[in-house]
Design a protein around this motif. Structure first.
Motif, PDB file in Angstrom:
ATOM      1  N   ALA A 210       0.838  -1.211   0.000  1.00 15.09           N
ATOM      2  CA  ALA A 210       0.000   0.000   0.000  1.00 15.09           C
ATOM      3  C   ALA A 210       0.863   1.246   0.000  1.00 15.09           C
ATOM      4  N   GLU A 211       1.904   1.219   0.819  1.00 11.22           N
ATOM      5  CA  GLU A 211       2.821   2.373   0.857  1.00 11.22           C
ATOM      6  C   GLU A 211       3.549   2.520  -0.481  1.00 11.22           C
ATOM      7  N   ALA A 212       3.870   1.383  -1.116  1.00 12.64           N
ATOM      8  CA  ALA A 212       4.535   1.419  -2.422  1.00 12.64           C
ATOM      9  C   ALA A 212       3.640   2.077  -3.457  1.00 12.64           C
ATOM     10  N   LYS A 213       2.324   1.715  -3.424  1.00 13.42           N
ATOM     11  CA  LYS A 213       1.394   2.338  -4.362  1.00 13.42           C
ATOM     12  C   LYS A 213       1.296   3.839  -4.120  1.00 13.42           C
ATOM     13  N   SER A 214       1.303   4.201  -2.830  1.00 17.04           N
ATOM     14  CA  SER A 214       1.241   5.634  -2.486  1.00 17.04           C
ATOM     15  C   SER A 214       2.499   6.353  -2.999  1.00 17.04           C
ATOM     16  N   CYS A 215       3.661   5.713  -2.833  1.00 15.22           N
ATOM     17  CA  CYS A 215       4.931   6.295  -3.329  1.00 15.22           C
ATOM     18  C   CYS A 215       4.885   6.460  -4.844  1.00 15.22           C
ATOM     19  N   LEU A 216       4.331   5.451  -5.514  1.00 17.31           N
ATOM     20  CA  LEU A 216       4.278   5.516  -6.972  1.00 17.31           C
ATOM     21  C   LEU A 216       3.385   6.652  -7.452  1.00 17.31           C
TER      22      LEU A 216
ATOM     23  N   PHE B 250       8.815  -4.078  -6.126  1.00 19.35           N
ATOM     24  CA  PHE B 250       7.365  -4.188  -6.008  1.00 19.35           C
ATOM     25  C   PHE B 250       6.699  -4.539  -7.338  1.00 19.35           C
ATOM     26  N   GLY B 251       7.498  -5.061  -8.263  1.00 22.93           N
ATOM     27  CA  GLY B 251       6.938  -5.401  -9.579  1.00 22.93           C
ATOM     28  C   GLY B 251       5.850  -6.453  -9.473  1.00 22.93           C
ATOM     29  N   GLY B 252       6.063  -7.446  -8.616  1.00 18.23           N
ATOM     30  CA  GLY B 252       5.072  -8.516  -8.492  1.00 18.23           C
ATOM     31  C   GLY B 252       3.741  -8.001  -8.005  1.00 18.23           C
ATOM     32  N   ALA B 253       3.758  -7.021  -7.169  1.00  9.94           N
ATOM     33  CA  ALA B 253       2.512  -6.493  -6.607  1.00  9.94           C
ATOM     34  C   ALA B 253       1.849  -5.496  -7.560  1.00  9.94           C
ATOM     35  N   LEU B 254       2.643  -4.865  -8.388  1.00 11.13           N
ATOM     36  CA  LEU B 254       2.098  -3.830  -9.255  1.00 11.13           C
ATOM     37  C   LEU B 254       1.738  -4.331 -10.639  1.00 11.13           C
ATOM     38  N   PHE B 255       2.179  -5.562 -10.954  1.00  8.63           N
ATOM     39  CA  PHE B 255       1.814  -6.179 -12.221  1.00  8.63           C
ATOM     40  C   PHE B 255       0.977  -7.421 -11.932  1.00  8.63           C
ATOM     41  N   VAL B 256      -0.222  -7.506 -12.478  1.00  4.86           N
ATOM     42  CA  VAL B 256      -1.143  -8.629 -12.254  1.00  4.86           C
ATOM     43  C   VAL B 256      -1.257  -9.413 -13.563  1.00  4.86           C
ATOM     44  N   ASP B 257      -0.842 -10.675 -13.495  1.00  2.00           N
ATOM     45  CA  ASP B 257      -0.860 -11.533 -14.682  1.00  2.00           C
ATOM     46  C   ASP B 257      -0.114 -10.892 -15.858  1.00  2.00           C
TER      47      ASP B 257
ATOM     48  N   LYS C 146       0.467  -4.384 -16.600  1.00  2.00           N
ATOM     49  CA  LYS C 146       0.901  -3.257 -15.771  1.00  2.00           C
ATOM     50  C   LYS C 146      -0.292  -2.569 -15.136  1.00  2.00           C
ATOM     51  N   SER C 147      -0.165  -2.280 -13.834  1.00  2.00           N
ATOM     52  CA  SER C 147      -1.213  -1.548 -13.131  1.00  2.00           C
ATOM     53  C   SER C 147      -1.295  -0.127 -13.664  1.00  2.00           C
ATOM     54  N   SER C 148      -2.486   0.446 -13.527  1.00  2.00           N
ATOM     55  CA  SER C 148      -2.664   1.829 -13.989  1.00  2.00           C
ATOM     56  C   SER C 148      -1.769   2.800 -13.248  1.00  2.00           C
ATOM     57  N   LEU C 149      -1.282   2.393 -12.083  1.00  2.00           N
ATOM     58  CA  LEU C 149      -0.377   3.267 -11.329  1.00  2.00           C
ATOM     59  C   LEU C 149       1.015   3.335 -11.966  1.00  2.00           C
ATOM     60  N   VAL C 150       1.405   2.306 -12.680  1.00  2.00           N
ATOM     61  CA  VAL C 150       2.736   2.280 -13.316  1.00  2.00           C
ATOM     62  C   VAL C 150       2.608   2.939 -14.693  1.00  2.00           C
TER      63      VAL C 150
END
Length: 619
Positions: A511-517, A564-571, A574-578
């Protein structure tokens, strides 16, 4: 015969009063007989060439018709002179003396006519350029003597062998031969007229013709007589043309026109130092003064100095300084000292003018009042103008050394003056940088301008003047400016990402990683939009700064994505945050510093530049 003609009065008294001295009486009778023969021979030769006695003598040149007979004519005149001295010592009222005097006057008129004809018809062969090209008066005498000898028959030459004459004749051009013969004839006439007491008449004719040649030469060179009032009324454009014309003329005038006239005058009138000096003085003085007064008029004209005119003053100074040895040697006599004084006066006035202009140049930098900021932190016009002038000034090291050394005992005065003027410029730029509200932009402005200074220094004579140590010190300063720009300009972007702990690990939650991104995206986009209109005109500096930005952001961002690539990329999606991968950021940064604003596309510049930045990002 000369020993017979030069009896002393005491010897004559003894001869007339002693009836027992039969040998003396015989010798005296013999001298009278020889005197009659001398006068008769002189009368025959001189009357033959009397312009008033025959049409032939009136329209024919003695030296052109027969140089052998011309030589005999000169010898006859010299014999007549000795005869007159003898007659004057015997009886100053004698009929023979009057006869001899009349013959001498006729002979002098003939020689004056010959002198005028030789000078007039040989203007092209006695031009200063040809004369000045000869190494010395001695070489002129040698060549003239040999050429003169080769012009007579072999029998007349005596000790000069025919083969030697042939070699001499082949070794010189026809122009040189005619020139040497003319000079030999002129010298013979001058020597004869001076020794017989007609030097004044000889000099009058010589001065009249040769002065006209000097004056015509100066006119052809574009040298004109000006006065302070006329110079003061001239516009700068007109005056600049006249200065350029003078700069082209002065070297030719000194090294060719005046030097040639000096050599010719020294050769022809070598029998009399006084006549030689006074003759050259009257021929050259007016023209030389007119030539060397011009720079002083220019120096005085510019009461309100400007550094644009400083270069013309330096050109004028440098021209005179480079010719100073020639001026001193050519105008070495006391009679021509006024020319040396005028040349020196012009040098002094010009040096004063240059020193004043240098001071006002410095003052112009300090007083620059332009308050408008340069768009995008680019190069300020003051930097461009100042460095342009300093690069030009660097080409005048020699005259500047002479001008400045007189006011400063430091042997390195020129280097210190240039270093000081650049320091004044950099200090002024520091003040202008403070007007930028963004600290990063102010450092970019300083980096751009210092880089422009260094580029101009390294590509001009300033490189030699200021030296490697000065350049190295300011290169370090440039690195400091760029480092400060990167640190302050991209601090929000870098600080938005987490910092590894002492063990090198980033210990935050997903969660903190997403906030940082999210913070990173906002900071990067804001910084990019802000700096999209900033400029770095120099391509090398631009690339260096981009590489520095990539090295500052790239490793931290890459490590963050790796963590945090594993958490930010699903299958694998790329997540919309990246919003950006490392390649995307590199492409965006490659678009910076062209001053084009937000392009919205990473392909707005060359693929080569983008590729370079992408490679820099991955390091």
């Amino acid at each position: 015969m000369s020993s017979i003609f030069y009896h002393s009065p005491r010897h004559r008294a003894a001869t007339s009063s002693s009836p027992l001295n039969s040998n003396s009486r015989a010798l005296y009778s013999f001298s009278i007989s020889m005197m009659d023969e001398t006068l008769s021979a002189a009368e025959e030769m001189i009357q033959k060439w009397n312009p008033e006695a025959s049409t032939f003598a009136k329209f024919t040149s003695l030296f052109y018709e027969s140089r052998r007979e011309a030589k005999q004519f000169i010898n006859t005149v010299m014999d007549l002179q000795r005869a007159m001295q003898f007659l004057a010592s015997e009886n100053s009222n004698s009929v023979e003396l009057v006869r001899a005097q009349n013959l001498m006057q006729i002979a002098m008129k003939r020689l004056q006519k010959e002198l005028y004809q030789i000078l007039s018809t040989n203007r092209a062969h006695l031009d200063p350029e040809s004369i000045s090209g000869r190494s010395s008066v001695t070489s002129m005498e040698d060549r003239s003597r040999r050429t003169s000898a080769s012009d007579f028959d072999v029998d007349e030459v005596g000790s000069v062998e025919f083969d030697e004459i042939q070699v001499v004749g082949d070794s010189i051009s026809e122009v040189e031969r005619v020139s040497a013969l003319a000079m030999s004839d002129l010298k013979a006439i001058a020597d004869c007229m001076i020794s017989t007491g007609y030097g004044k008449e000889c000099v009058q004719i010589y001065k009249m013709i040769r002065k006209s040649i000097v004056d015509e030469g100066l006119y052809r060179l574009g040298v004109e007589r000006l006065n302070p009032r006329k110079v003061h009324k001239l516009d700068w454009d007109v005056l600049d043309i006249k200065i350029k014309s003078w700069l082209k003329a002065v070297k030719i005038a000194v090294k060719t026109l005046f030097t040639g006239e000096r050599i010719l005058c020294d050769y022809i009138f070598s029998s009399s130092d006084f006549i030689r000096e006074s003759c050259f003085n009257e021929i050259s003085r007016d023209g030389a003064l007119m030539l060397f007064q011009f720079p002083e008029l220019i120096a005085v004209k510019w009461k309100k100095k400007s550094h644009e005119k400083m270069f013309r003053s330096l050109d004028l100074y440098d021209s005179i300084a480079n010719l100073w040895q020639d001026i001193e040697s050519t105008f070495s006599s006391e009679s021509t000292s006024i020319v040396r004084s005028q040349s020196l006066s012009s040098l002094i006035k010009l040096s004063e003018s240059v020193r004043t202009m240098l001071s006002e140049f410095e003052s112009t930098i300090q007083k620059d009042s332009r308050k408008s900021l340069v768009q995008g932190g680019g190069i300020h016009p003051l930097t461009t103008q100042t460095m342009g002038d300093l690069c030009l000034l660097a080409d005048y090291t020699a005259p500047l050394s002479e001008i400045l050394i007189s006011t400063d005992d430091n042997d390195d005065v020129v280097r210190h003056r240039f270093a000081w003027l650049i320091l004044v410029l950099l200090c002024k730029l520091d003040g202008k940088a403070d007007r930028y509200k963004d600290a990063a932009l102010s450092y970019l402005f300083l980096a751009n301008n210092l880089n422009h200074v260094l580029t101009n220094v390294t590509k001009s004579n300033l490189n030699i003047i200021l030296g490697d140590e000065w350049i190295a010190a300011h290169q370090e300063k440039l690195k400091l400016y760029t480092a400060n720009y990167v640190r302050m300009g991209w601090n929000k972007v870098v600080s938005s990402l987490p910092t590894p702990g002492e063990d090198g690990e980033i210990r935050i939650s997903v969660a903190e990683a997403k906030s940082c991104l999210e913070r990173f995206n906002v900071a990067f986009e804001a910084t990019y939009r802000l700096q999209a209109s900033w400029v770095v005109p120099d391509s090398e500096l631009r690339d260096e700064i981009k590489v520095s930005i990539c090295k500052t952001i790239g490793p931290v961002y890459r490590e963050f994505l790796d963590k945090f690539g594993g958490a930010l990329f699903v299958d694998g999606v790329k997540s919309s945050l990246v919003r950006y991968d490392t390649g995307d950021l590199g492409n965006y940064i490659s678009d910076l510093f062209y001053g084009t604003g937000v392009s919205g596309s990473s392909s707005s510049h060359s693929s080569g530049s983008t590729s370079t930045k992408r490679n820099s990002w991955s390091r």
